[in-house]
Design a protein around this motif. Sequence first.
Motif, short mmCIF file in Angstrom:
data_model
loop_
_atom_site.label_atom_id
_atom_site.label_comp_id
_atom_site.label_asym_id
_atom_site.label_seq_id
_atom_site.Cartn_x
_atom_site.Cartn_y
_atom_site.Cartn_z
N ARG A 120 0.84 -1.21 0.00
CA ARG A 120 0.00 0.00 0.00
C ARG A 120 0.88 1.25 0.00
N ARG A 121 2.02 1.15 0.64
CA ARG A 121 2.89 2.31 0.73
C ARG A 121 3.74 2.50 -0.53
N PHE A 122 4.32 1.42 -1.04
CA PHE A 122 5.29 1.57 -2.14
C PHE A 122 4.68 1.37 -3.54
N ARG A 123 3.48 0.78 -3.60
CA ARG A 123 2.74 0.65 -4.87
C ARG A 123 3.57 0.14 -6.04
N PRO A 124 4.24 -1.01 -5.88
CA PRO A 124 4.95 -1.55 -7.04
C PRO A 124 3.94 -2.05 -8.08
N ALA A 125 4.39 -2.26 -9.31
CA ALA A 125 3.49 -2.78 -10.35
C ALA A 125 3.26 -4.28 -10.17
N PHE A 126 4.25 -4.97 -9.56
CA PHE A 126 4.15 -6.43 -9.40
C PHE A 126 4.48 -6.84 -7.96
N ALA A 127 3.79 -7.88 -7.49
CA ALA A 127 4.12 -8.49 -6.20
C ALA A 127 4.12 -10.00 -6.39
N ALA A 128 4.93 -10.69 -5.58
CA ALA A 128 4.88 -12.16 -5.61
C ALA A 128 4.99 -12.71 -4.20
N VAL A 129 4.24 -13.78 -3.96
CA VAL A 129 4.32 -14.51 -2.70
C VAL A 129 4.62 -15.96 -3.07
N TYR A 130 5.65 -16.51 -2.45
CA TYR A 130 6.07 -17.87 -2.79
C TYR A 130 4.96 -18.87 -2.47
N ASP A 131 4.35 -18.72 -1.30
CA ASP A 131 3.30 -19.63 -0.86
C ASP A 131 2.01 -19.34 -1.65
N GLU A 132 1.48 -20.38 -2.30
CA GLU A 132 0.33 -20.20 -3.21
C GLU A 132 -0.92 -19.70 -2.47
N LYS A 133 -1.15 -20.28 -1.30
CA LYS A 133 -2.36 -19.92 -0.58
C LYS A 133 -2.29 -18.46 -0.09
N ALA A 134 -1.11 -18.10 0.43
CA ALA A 134 -0.93 -16.72 0.90
C ALA A 134 -1.05 -15.74 -0.27
N ALA A 135 -0.59 -16.17 -1.45
CA ALA A 135 -0.70 -15.31 -2.63
C ALA A 135 -2.17 -15.09 -2.99
N ALA A 136 -2.96 -16.17 -2.91
CA ALA A 136 -4.40 -16.06 -3.22
C ALA A 136 -5.08 -15.12 -2.22
N ASP A 137 -4.71 -15.26 -0.95
CA ASP A 137 -5.22 -14.36 0.11
C ASP A 137 -4.91 -12.91 -0.21
N LEU A 138 -3.63 -12.70 -0.58
CA LEU A 138 -3.17 -11.33 -0.84
C LEU A 138 -3.95 -10.69 -1.99
N LYS A 139 -4.22 -11.49 -3.03
CA LYS A 139 -4.96 -10.98 -4.19
C LYS A 139 -6.30 -10.39 -3.75
N VAL A 140 -6.97 -11.10 -2.84
CA VAL A 140 -8.28 -10.63 -2.35
C VAL A 140 -8.07 -9.35 -1.55
N ARG A 141 -7.07 -9.36 -0.67
CA ARG A 141 -6.85 -8.22 0.22
C ARG A 141 -6.51 -6.93 -0.52
N ILE A 142 -5.76 -7.06 -1.63
CA ILE A 142 -5.35 -5.82 -2.31
C ILE A 142 -6.05 -5.67 -3.67
N ALA A 143 -7.26 -6.20 -3.73
CA ALA A 143 -8.04 -6.12 -4.98
C ALA A 143 -8.26 -4.67 -5.41
N ASP A 144 -8.19 -3.75 -4.44
CA ASP A 144 -8.39 -2.32 -4.76
C ASP A 144 -7.15 -1.66 -5.36
N LEU A 145 -6.01 -2.38 -5.38
CA LEU A 145 -4.77 -1.76 -5.90
C LEU A 145 -4.42 -2.30 -7.30
N PRO A 146 -3.81 -1.47 -8.13
CA PRO A 146 -3.42 -1.94 -9.47
C PRO A 146 -2.09 -2.69 -9.45
N ILE A 147 -2.03 -3.76 -8.62
CA ILE A 147 -0.77 -4.53 -8.50
C ILE A 147 -1.02 -5.94 -8.99
N LYS A 148 -0.19 -6.42 -9.90
CA LYS A 148 -0.34 -7.79 -10.38
C LYS A 148 0.35 -8.73 -9.39
#
Length: 377
Positions: A45-73
């Motif tokens: 939320r602070r640094f607003r990169p264009a891309f983010a990655a989470v190694y753990d698949e489930k945590a990545a899926a969680d994150l997608k939901v949490r930051i659905a309001d941000l333009p981050i892939k």
Amino acid sequence: MKNLVLLGATGSIGTQTLEVAEEAGYRLLAMAVGSRIDAFEEQLRRFRPAFAAVYDEKAAADLKVRIADLPIKVLSGMDGLCTLAALPKADLVLNAVVGMVGLLPTMAAIGAGHDVALANKETLVAGGAFVMDAVRKNGVRLLPVDSEHSAVFQCLQGKPEKGRVRRLILTASGGPFFGYTKEKLETVTPQMALKHPNWSMGAKITVDSASMMNKGLEIIEARWLFDMPEDRIDVVVHRESVVHSLVEYDDGAVLAQLGEPDMRVPIQYALTYPDRLPSPVKRLSLADWGRLTFFAPDDAAFPAMQVCREALRRGGAYPAAVNAVNERAVALFLAGKLPFSRIPALAEETLAKTLPTPSSVEDILEIDRCMRSEVTK
Ligand code: NAD
Ligand code: MG
């Protein structure tokens, strides 16, 4: 502004990198972590990169939901880390993940022609020959972030055409168990090992510092970074961590890099090399320190460093094997399932094995998997 890809953003090195990145002229293009996403979400939320990655698949899926309001892939898994490391727009990839998991992303960054600032020493320990080969083939820079290696790198600036470096001298703090006997080390707990006297770091490297395995890994790291044979890399215990390391030249001159212990200096130098920019760190006053102390390492109580030296002399798969066993042993120790003294003992046992000579990074990964699975207790 230049584009930075930061792997391991929520760690000790990662958060300090975020502190210095902007001043050093970088904006965040991409950030990645392992599995914990609370702090990561705040960072995104602070640094607003264009891309983010989470190694753990489930945590990545969680994150997608949490930051659905941000333009981050948001990407996931090893593919996600490697995609970020190879993004065409990146100017520099800073790899600060902990452990062997950093090897493929490092290779991906180099393969894409990017300079890499490397904190993730396990990458060089396990796959040094392949990493350095790729560095040469792709004509990229591998910039050290580890404080000792940054110190050596700084002392090598302006190295003359004629005359050579005779010796590297890495300093070691000695960790929380400096002066302990073998017997006393039998009873130390994870809580005691996690209290480093000078640095606040991730759990794995803090335990490595307590066992002196960290300095062994750093000897191997230095061998690859500076193309220096094992017998010309010395170690001296220096309790205050003010002298970060030294280089001895043929004429007997010894250059050292000093400063208050603060990782923001080597991190920033990797980001701004060859320039030096202002930094908010505390300034060194030698008069305030009064005295600095130096000791020979105690290899009898702390055998891990010699195990690493032997692995390096043998070459091939041995450094990767020692690293794999150490990573697993440290995790077991931290979980209260292995005594501290078993860490170097297990590492030493790998030297008795006959290991195949690796001919690719895939071979290194296979040796890593295999050696890890053999560690029980
Ligand atoms: P740390 O444990 O504080 O942080 C590790 C980071 O890596 C976290 O952001 C975590 O999310 C991420 N990570 C863990 N597993 C991952 C995975 N599977 N995929 C993607 N990301 C993953 O560790 P640290 O102390 O910052 O150390 C990082 C590296 O830097 C280590 O290799 C360490 O040896 C080296 N290093 C650290 C220091 C220091 O002062 N902390 C100094 C010199 C070298
Ligand atoms: Mg170090």
